[in-house]
Design an enzyme around this catalytic site. Structure first.
Site, PDB file in Angstrom:
ATOM      1  N   ASN A 111      -1.613  10.426  -4.367  1.00 33.70           N
ATOM      2  CA  ASN A 111      -2.213   9.542  -3.366  1.00 33.70           C
ATOM      3  C   ASN A 111      -3.720   9.383  -3.520  1.00 33.70           C
ATOM      4  O   ASN A 111      -4.247   8.310  -3.227  1.00 33.70           O
ATOM      5  CB  ASN A 111      -1.884  10.112  -1.970  1.00 33.70           C
ATOM      6  CG  ASN A 111      -2.762   9.525  -0.902  1.00 33.70           C
ATOM      7  OD1 ASN A 111      -2.539   8.407  -0.430  1.00 33.70           O
ATOM      8  ND2 ASN A 111      -3.810  10.252  -0.510  1.00 33.70           N
ATOM      9  N   TYR A 162     -10.556  -1.531  -9.618  1.00 36.68           N
ATOM     10  CA  TYR A 162      -9.503  -0.978  -8.758  1.00 36.68           C
ATOM     11  C   TYR A 162      -8.141  -1.594  -9.113  1.00 36.68           C
ATOM     12  O   TYR A 162      -7.145  -0.886  -9.278  1.00 36.68           O
ATOM     13  CB  TYR A 162      -9.868  -1.249  -7.306  1.00 36.68           C
ATOM     14  CG  TYR A 162      -8.904  -0.704  -6.282  1.00 36.68           C
ATOM     15  CD1 TYR A 162      -8.856   0.664  -6.014  1.00 36.68           C
ATOM     16  CD2 TYR A 162      -8.047  -1.548  -5.582  1.00 36.68           C
ATOM     17  CE1 TYR A 162      -7.979   1.171  -5.059  1.00 36.68           C
ATOM     18  CE2 TYR A 162      -7.166  -1.054  -4.629  1.00 36.68           C
ATOM     19  CZ  TYR A 162      -7.133   0.307  -4.374  1.00 36.68           C
ATOM     20  OH  TYR A 162      -6.258   0.799  -3.436  1.00 36.68           O
TER      21      TYR A 162
HETATM   22  P1  NAP Z   1      -9.272   7.679   1.989  1.00 35.03           P
HETATM   23  O1  NAP Z   1      -9.145   7.837   3.459  1.00 35.03           O
HETATM   24  O2  NAP Z   1     -10.617   7.458   1.373  1.00 35.03           O
HETATM   25  O3  NAP Z   1      -8.572   8.959   1.330  1.00 35.03           O
HETATM   26  C1  NAP Z   1      -8.670   9.221  -0.034  1.00 35.03           C
HETATM   27  C2  NAP Z   1      -8.700  10.726  -0.212  1.00 35.03           C
HETATM   28  O4  NAP Z   1      -8.772  10.999  -1.621  1.00 35.03           O
HETATM   29  C3  NAP Z   1      -9.939  11.379   0.431  1.00 35.03           C
HETATM   30  O5  NAP Z   1      -9.558  12.559   1.110  1.00 35.03           O
HETATM   31  C4  NAP Z   1     -10.813  11.685  -0.748  1.00 35.03           C
HETATM   32  O6  NAP Z   1     -11.645  12.812  -0.576  1.00 35.03           O
HETATM   33  C5  NAP Z   1      -9.777  11.980  -1.812  1.00 35.03           C
HETATM   34  N1  NAP Z   1     -10.356  11.895  -3.160  1.00 35.03           N
HETATM   35  C6  NAP Z   1     -11.248  11.007  -3.643  1.00 35.03           C
HETATM   36  N2  NAP Z   1     -11.542  11.305  -4.910  1.00 35.03           N
HETATM   37  C7  NAP Z   1     -10.812  12.410  -5.236  1.00 35.03           C
HETATM   38  C8  NAP Z   1     -10.688  13.198  -6.397  1.00 35.03           C
HETATM   39  N3  NAP Z   1     -11.382  12.938  -7.527  1.00 35.03           N
HETATM   40  N4  NAP Z   1      -9.844  14.261  -6.365  1.00 35.03           N
HETATM   41  C9  NAP Z   1      -9.152  14.562  -5.247  1.00 35.03           C
HETATM   42  N5  NAP Z   1      -9.231  13.857  -4.107  1.00 35.03           N
HETATM   43  C10 NAP Z   1     -10.066  12.787  -4.113  1.00 35.03           C
HETATM   44  O7  NAP Z   1      -8.393   6.457   1.469  1.00 35.03           O
HETATM   45  P2  NAP Z   1      -6.876   6.017   1.779  1.00 35.03           P
HETATM   46  O8  NAP Z   1      -6.933   4.626   2.256  1.00 35.03           O
HETATM   47  O9  NAP Z   1      -6.167   7.043   2.546  1.00 35.03           O
HETATM   48  O10 NAP Z   1      -6.327   5.959   0.281  1.00 35.03           O
HETATM   49  C11 NAP Z   1      -5.182   6.674  -0.156  1.00 35.03           C
HETATM   50  C12 NAP Z   1      -4.526   5.899  -1.280  1.00 35.03           C
HETATM   51  O11 NAP Z   1      -4.027   4.657  -0.745  1.00 35.03           O
HETATM   52  C13 NAP Z   1      -5.457   5.533  -2.433  1.00 35.03           C
HETATM   53  O12 NAP Z   1      -4.788   5.694  -3.664  1.00 35.03           O
HETATM   54  C14 NAP Z   1      -5.738   4.056  -2.183  1.00 35.03           C
HETATM   55  O13 NAP Z   1      -6.082   3.366  -3.359  1.00 35.03           O
HETATM   56  C15 NAP Z   1      -4.411   3.599  -1.618  1.00 35.03           C
HETATM   57  N6  NAP Z   1      -4.459   2.355  -0.841  1.00 35.03           N
HETATM   58  C16 NAP Z   1      -5.264   2.247   0.248  1.00 35.03           C
HETATM   59  C17 NAP Z   1      -5.308   1.033   0.959  1.00 35.03           C
HETATM   60  C18 NAP Z   1      -6.178   0.855   2.179  1.00 35.03           C
HETATM   61  O14 NAP Z   1      -6.367  -0.295   2.608  1.00 35.03           O
HETATM   62  N7  NAP Z   1      -6.676   1.905   2.798  1.00 35.03           N
HETATM   63  C19 NAP Z   1      -4.499  -0.039   0.531  1.00 35.03           C
HETATM   64  C20 NAP Z   1      -3.676   0.119  -0.594  1.00 35.03           C
HETATM   65  C21 NAP Z   1      -3.659   1.328  -1.278  1.00 35.03           C
HETATM   66  P3  NAP Z   1     -13.135  12.630   0.036  1.00 35.03           P
HETATM   67  O15 NAP Z   1     -12.928  12.259   1.467  1.00 35.03           O
HETATM   68  O16 NAP Z   1     -13.755  13.957  -0.172  1.00 35.03           O
HETATM   69  O17 NAP Z   1     -13.770  11.547  -0.780  1.00 35.03           O
END
Ligand code: NAP
Length: 264
Positions: A92, A157
């Site tokens: 994730n 991305y």
């Molecule tokens: P988020 O709230 O920013 O969560 C991402 C998490 O990944 C954070 O806890 C972050 O840690 C951690 N992270 C970042 N870099 C990392 C690394 N190198 N190693 C380990 N952990 C790391 O974002 P989210 O929206 O939940 O995203 C989760 C997934 O859903 C991602 O793959 C994203 O691309 C996908 N997604 C999101 C959306 C959206 O609209 N939100 C839409 C489609 C897909 P820190 O907080 O310390 O940075």
């Protein structure tokens, strides 16, 4: 319904925030033992503490940079020593850095590929022996609608998430060919209410409510996703209910990639 993944062990990366946090909570509610990993060990621990407050001993936290092969090896060892198995891997963790081809720096491009693509490569490669030892499993790669249709701003991305789609199918077919009883699927959500969108709103100098509203306006069903809209799919793919599903792209986008709504 509860117990859909009872007795299974799940590792969720990026489990300290947003979608990963919700996936960890939801998998725990459905009976799995959980390893919450994150770059930020405080937020990973907070998710594990919340799960343990409901079911003591069900969760452990680990600091984990998903772009590091060594960190993957350590986290998988921790998972095995803690729970003695690994059945579910949710890849994730991810980052989104925007910019069109003429503006994006090569370092930014590489950083996005390392965190979003190398992570899935190492995670799948190093988890397979543990899943085989556990009698089988399910790998769930969080991609995005950005893998399915392009946008000038999401070059790095979108390419990273399209790579995750291809990797998912290739790994699914390898595991099928080898009769490993390991499935591999990707989930493609559109905009989700997580801190990722909060940061996007901050960068644009807008309120998060305003950004949710304007992104929701382009989704045919009229709103952006709640994290649970996606984690129900995680539960399905993690459970034996989806035992004949592998190499699939599960799209959760309120109709966004189905076509467009004519204005005339
Ligand atoms: P988020 O709230 O920013 O969560 C991402 C998490 O990944 C954070 O806890 C972050 O840690 C951690 N992270 C970042 N870099 C990392 C690394 N190198 N190693 C380990 N952990 C790391 O974002 P989210 O929206 O939940 O995203 C989760 C997934 O859903 C991602 O793959 C994203 O691309 C996908 N997604 C999101 C959306 C959206 O609209 N939100 C839409 C489609 C897909 P820190 O907080 O310390 O940075």
């Amino acid at each position: 319904m509860h117990g859909r993944v009872e007795g299974k062990t799940a590792l969720i990366t990026g489990g300290g925030s947003g979608l990963g946090r919700e996936a960890a909570m939801h998998l725990a509610e459905e009976g799995a033992n959980i390893v919450v990993s994150d770059l930020n060990d405080d937020t990973a621990q907070a998710t594990a503490d919340e799960i343990n407050a409901q079911r003591q001993g069900a969760a452990v936290a680990a600091r984990h940079d998903v772009s590091s092969e060594e960190d993957w090896a350590d986290v998988l060892k921790t998972t095995n020593s803690q729970f003695g198995s690994l059945h579910i891997l949710v890849n994730n963790a991810g980052i989104s850095i925007h910019g069109p081809i003429e503006e994006v720096a090569f370092e930014t491009w590489k950083q996005v590929q390392e965190v979003n693509v190398d992570s899935v490569f190492w995670g799948c490669k190093l988890a397979l022996p543990y899943m085989r030892e556990s009698g089988g499993g399910s790998i769930i790669n969080i991609s995005s609608t950005a893998a399915l249709y392009a946008n000038p701003m999401t070059l790095s991305y979108g390419v990273s998430k399209a790579s995750v789609s291809y990797m998912t199918k290739s790994i699914a077919l390898h595991c099928a060919q080898q009769r490993y009883n390991i499935r591999c699927n990707s989930i493609h959500p559109t905009f989700i209410k997580t801190p990722l969108l909060e940061r996007l709103a901050d960068a644009a100098g807008r309120t998060v409510e305003d950004v949710h509203q304007s992104l929701g306006d382009v989704v045919p069903l009229g709103e952006v996703l709640e994290p649970r809209d996606v984690t129900f799919a995680v539960i399905y793919l993690a459970s034996d209910e989806s035992k004949m599903m592998t190499g699939a792209e599960l799209v959760i986008d309120g109709g966004l990639t189905a076509g467009y709504l004519p204005k005339i």
